[in-house]
Design a protein around this motif. Sequence first.
Motif, mmCIF file in Angstrom:
data_model
loop_
_atom_site.group_PDB
_atom_site.id
_atom_site.type_symbol
_atom_site.label_atom_id
_atom_site.label_comp_id
_atom_site.label_asym_id
_atom_site.label_seq_id
_atom_site.Cartn_x
_atom_site.Cartn_y
_atom_site.Cartn_z
ATOM 1 N N ALA A 212 0.793 -1.232 0.000
ATOM 2 C CA ALA A 212 0.000 0.000 0.000
ATOM 3 C C ALA A 212 0.827 1.284 0.000
ATOM 4 N N GLN A 215 2.093 2.897 -3.268
ATOM 5 C CA GLN A 215 0.970 3.461 -4.033
ATOM 6 C C GLN A 215 0.502 4.781 -3.426
ATOM 7 N N ASP A 229 -7.116 8.462 -2.977
ATOM 8 C CA ASP A 229 -7.946 7.280 -2.734
ATOM 9 C C ASP A 229 -7.250 6.306 -1.802
ATOM 10 N N ALA A 230 -8.066 5.561 -1.048
ATOM 11 C CA ALA A 230 -7.517 4.509 -0.196
ATOM 12 C C ALA A 230 -7.113 3.329 -1.065
ATOM 13 N N VAL A 231 -6.076 2.638 -0.649
ATOM 14 C CA VAL A 231 -5.626 1.447 -1.356
ATOM 15 C C VAL A 231 -6.494 0.275 -0.921
ATOM 16 N N SER A 232 -6.968 -0.480 -1.872
ATOM 17 C CA SER A 232 -7.820 -1.625 -1.578
ATOM 18 C C SER A 232 -7.119 -2.607 -0.645
ATOM 19 N N GLY A 233 -7.812 -2.995 0.419
ATOM 20 C CA GLY A 233 -7.228 -3.937 1.373
ATOM 21 C C GLY A 233 -6.373 -3.272 2.427
ATOM 22 N N THR A 235 -7.392 -0.168 4.208
ATOM 23 C CA THR A 235 -8.251 0.968 4.569
ATOM 24 C C THR A 235 -7.695 1.758 5.746
ATOM 25 N N SER A 238 -4.393 3.488 4.864
ATOM 26 C CA SER A 238 -4.670 4.607 3.957
ATOM 27 C C SER A 238 -5.231 5.793 4.718
#
Length: 254
Positions: A212, A215, A229-233, A235, A238
């Motif tokens: 994460a 990114q 945006d938050a990184v998937s997985g 939360t 992020s």
Amino acid sequence: MKKSHPIRRAVLATAATVSGIVLLLSLKPATDPGSAAAGGAAPPAGAAAPQGGAQAAGTATVSGAVAETQYGPVQVRLTVSNGKITQAEAVQAPSGGQSSQITANAVPQLNQAAVAAQSAEIDAVSGATYTSAGYKESLQSALDQVRASGGGSAEQGSGGGAQAARTVTGDVAQTQYGPVQVRITVSGGKITQAEAVQAPSGGQSSQITANAVPQLNQAAVAAGSADIDAVSGATYTSGGYRQSLQSALDQAGG
């Protein structure tokens, strides 16, 4: 004859003594301590050599601050001559296990990039995200020292924007899985570098962070704000990242 023999012997002895003294005096210059001094003059001349030369007068060696990364400390040392980086090297880098292999591959590329770019704005080496980030942080610290000492750098020659560069660290954001803290470099009113100096680690958190954070760093530089945006997985990580990033931006004046 017997009475005069001792006299002749004394005369002969005196003559031999005088001859010996004359011979010694004639040989003295060849063994005079002055000849040893001439040979001993070479070391001082050799010792003075590194101090002279026009190039040495405009050359400085500066070590950046140690950057702590998830895999170990990174520290960069620069040689700057007449305002330009002529050599860059990592005097500290992660080692042990797979880290040694990654370091051996990444550091030479980072060294070359620093000399080519004449700044800390260099690309991360693929597969060595944390080492690259630590390298750039320590490199920027070394460049800051060069500018502060009046040595200048190539960064100053490109419009003077680098003179306004600032590195700001945001507040620590506490998350369910651990603290997150972001540090950014701002130049000309823009984020030129973002990195997480603290992030959740241990167990599955280390894997999530490793995925994460890079990114999030890229997103922060691209957006120029904390509106990312938050990184998937990831939360919670992020959310903490954005909170600390906003704190850093507030300190930098927006």
